[in-house]
Scaffold this motif. Structure first.
Motif, mmCIF file in Angstrom:
data_model
loop_
_atom_site.group_PDB
_atom_site.id
_atom_site.type_symbol
_atom_site.label_atom_id
_atom_site.label_comp_id
_atom_site.label_asym_id
_atom_site.label_seq_id
_atom_site.Cartn_x
_atom_site.Cartn_y
_atom_site.Cartn_z
ATOM 1 N N GLY A 1 -1.179 1.709 -17.359
ATOM 2 C CA GLY A 1 -0.946 0.107 -17.650
ATOM 3 C C GLY A 1 -1.233 -1.035 -17.203
ATOM 4 O O GLY A 1 -1.400 -2.162 -17.223
ATOM 5 N N ILE A 2 -1.713 -0.665 -15.818
ATOM 6 C CA ILE A 2 -2.021 -1.593 -15.069
ATOM 7 C C ILE A 2 -3.498 -1.574 -14.916
ATOM 8 O O ILE A 2 -4.261 -2.578 -14.857
ATOM 9 C CB ILE A 2 -2.355 -1.155 -13.217
ATOM 10 N N VAL A 3 -4.377 -0.579 -15.486
ATOM 11 C CA VAL A 3 -5.595 -0.648 -16.345
ATOM 12 C C VAL A 3 -5.582 -1.595 -16.813
ATOM 13 O O VAL A 3 -6.706 -2.932 -17.283
ATOM 14 C CB VAL A 3 -6.247 0.628 -16.632
ATOM 15 N N MET A 4 -4.835 -1.603 -17.909
ATOM 16 C CA MET A 4 -4.976 -1.973 -18.967
ATOM 17 C C MET A 4 -4.646 -3.469 -19.103
ATOM 18 O O MET A 4 -5.100 -4.648 -19.336
ATOM 19 C CB MET A 4 -4.254 -1.261 -19.985
ATOM 20 N N LEU A 5 -3.567 -4.201 -18.278
ATOM 21 C CA LEU A 5 -3.035 -5.848 -17.884
ATOM 22 C C LEU A 5 -4.867 -6.070 -17.007
ATOM 23 O O LEU A 5 -4.532 -7.071 -17.507
ATOM 24 C CB LEU A 5 -2.257 -4.884 -16.784
ATOM 25 N N VAL A 6 -5.315 -5.207 -16.343
ATOM 26 C CA VAL A 6 -6.120 -5.903 -15.493
ATOM 27 C C VAL A 6 -7.864 -6.324 -16.845
ATOM 28 O O VAL A 6 -8.506 -7.392 -17.026
ATOM 29 C CB VAL A 6 -6.383 -4.865 -14.868
ATOM 30 N N LEU A 7 -7.982 -5.429 -17.524
ATOM 31 C CA LEU A 7 -8.171 -5.252 -18.749
ATOM 32 C C LEU A 7 -8.047 -6.786 -19.759
ATOM 33 O O LEU A 7 -9.129 -8.174 -19.583
ATOM 34 C CB LEU A 7 -8.996 -4.439 -19.807
ATOM 35 N N GLY A 8 -7.439 -7.234 -19.817
ATOM 36 C CA GLY A 8 -6.379 -8.044 -20.342
ATOM 37 C C GLY A 8 -6.423 -9.110 -19.617
ATOM 38 O O GLY A 8 -6.770 -9.779 -20.681
ATOM 39 N N VAL A 9 -6.125 -9.860 -18.871
ATOM 40 C CA VAL A 9 -6.366 -10.970 -17.577
ATOM 41 C C VAL A 9 -8.265 -11.007 -17.643
ATOM 42 O O VAL A 9 -8.004 -12.100 -17.842
ATOM 43 C CB VAL A 9 -5.806 -10.442 -16.083
ATOM 44 N N ILE A 10 -8.792 -10.417 -17.061
ATOM 45 C CA ILE A 10 -10.394 -10.644 -17.518
ATOM 46 C C ILE A 10 -10.726 -10.988 -18.781
ATOM 47 O O ILE A 10 -11.298 -11.771 -18.972
ATOM 48 C CB ILE A 10 -11.538 -9.252 -16.552
ATOM 49 N N HIS A 11 -9.994 -10.294 -19.665
ATOM 50 C CA HIS A 11 -10.682 -10.905 -21.273
ATOM 51 C C HIS A 11 -10.100 -12.569 -21.127
ATOM 52 O O HIS A 11 -11.234 -12.944 -21.614
ATOM 53 C CB HIS A 11 -10.212 -10.144 -22.176
#
Length: 140
Positions: free
Chosen positions: A89-99
């Motif tokens: 979940g945290i990895v996906m949130l980080v991916l989303g924020v970077i995008h």
């Protein structure tokens, strides 16, 4: 093999393919957007796209590797799923924020470029304050 090592293996088997899939999706679909940002300069758009993908991989895979140890020891199967859900979940949130940050940066570049193009099309007399776009009217 204990539960903690199993959590590490499962985490990497999930997080790395998600990162690769997101990078390839963003690269493929972002190319059109970048071409528009850079006024249809295809070579520049492709070069920036490749640089963004490399940076995306470095940043996200670096985060995935650094976050591997986070979460502590895993005692049982329930703990494994709980640890995996938090980490992924945290990895996906980080991916989303970077995008989101990338889209914001390129959207602002696009808006600025279009505003500059519009200003370049306005006749010089229109840039003067209080200048009328209409010819002077005859006096009566």
């Amino acid at each position: 093999m204990n539960w903690t090592v199993g959590a590490y293996v499962a985490y990497l088997l999930i997080a790395v393919p998600i990162t690769v899939w997101v990078a390839s999706t963003l690269s493929h679909n972002g190319r059109v957007f970048l071409a528009d940002v850079f006024d249809s300069n295809e070579q520049l758009a492709d070069a920036i796209n490749r640089l963004l993908v490399v940076g995306f991989y470095l940043l996200n895979l670096g985060f995935v590797m650094l976050y591997l140890r986070g979460g502590g020891a895993v005692a049982d199967l329930t703990g494994l799923f709980e640890t995996l859900s938090v980490k992924i979940g945290i990895v996906m949130l980080v991916l989303g924020v970077i995008h989101f940050v990338n889209v914001m940066v390129f959207s602002s570049m696009r808006r600025r470029g279009r505003a500059d193009a519009r200003r370049a099309q306005i006749p010089p007399t229109m840039n003067q304050p209080y200048a009328s776009p209409y010819p002077p009217q005859p006096q009566r």
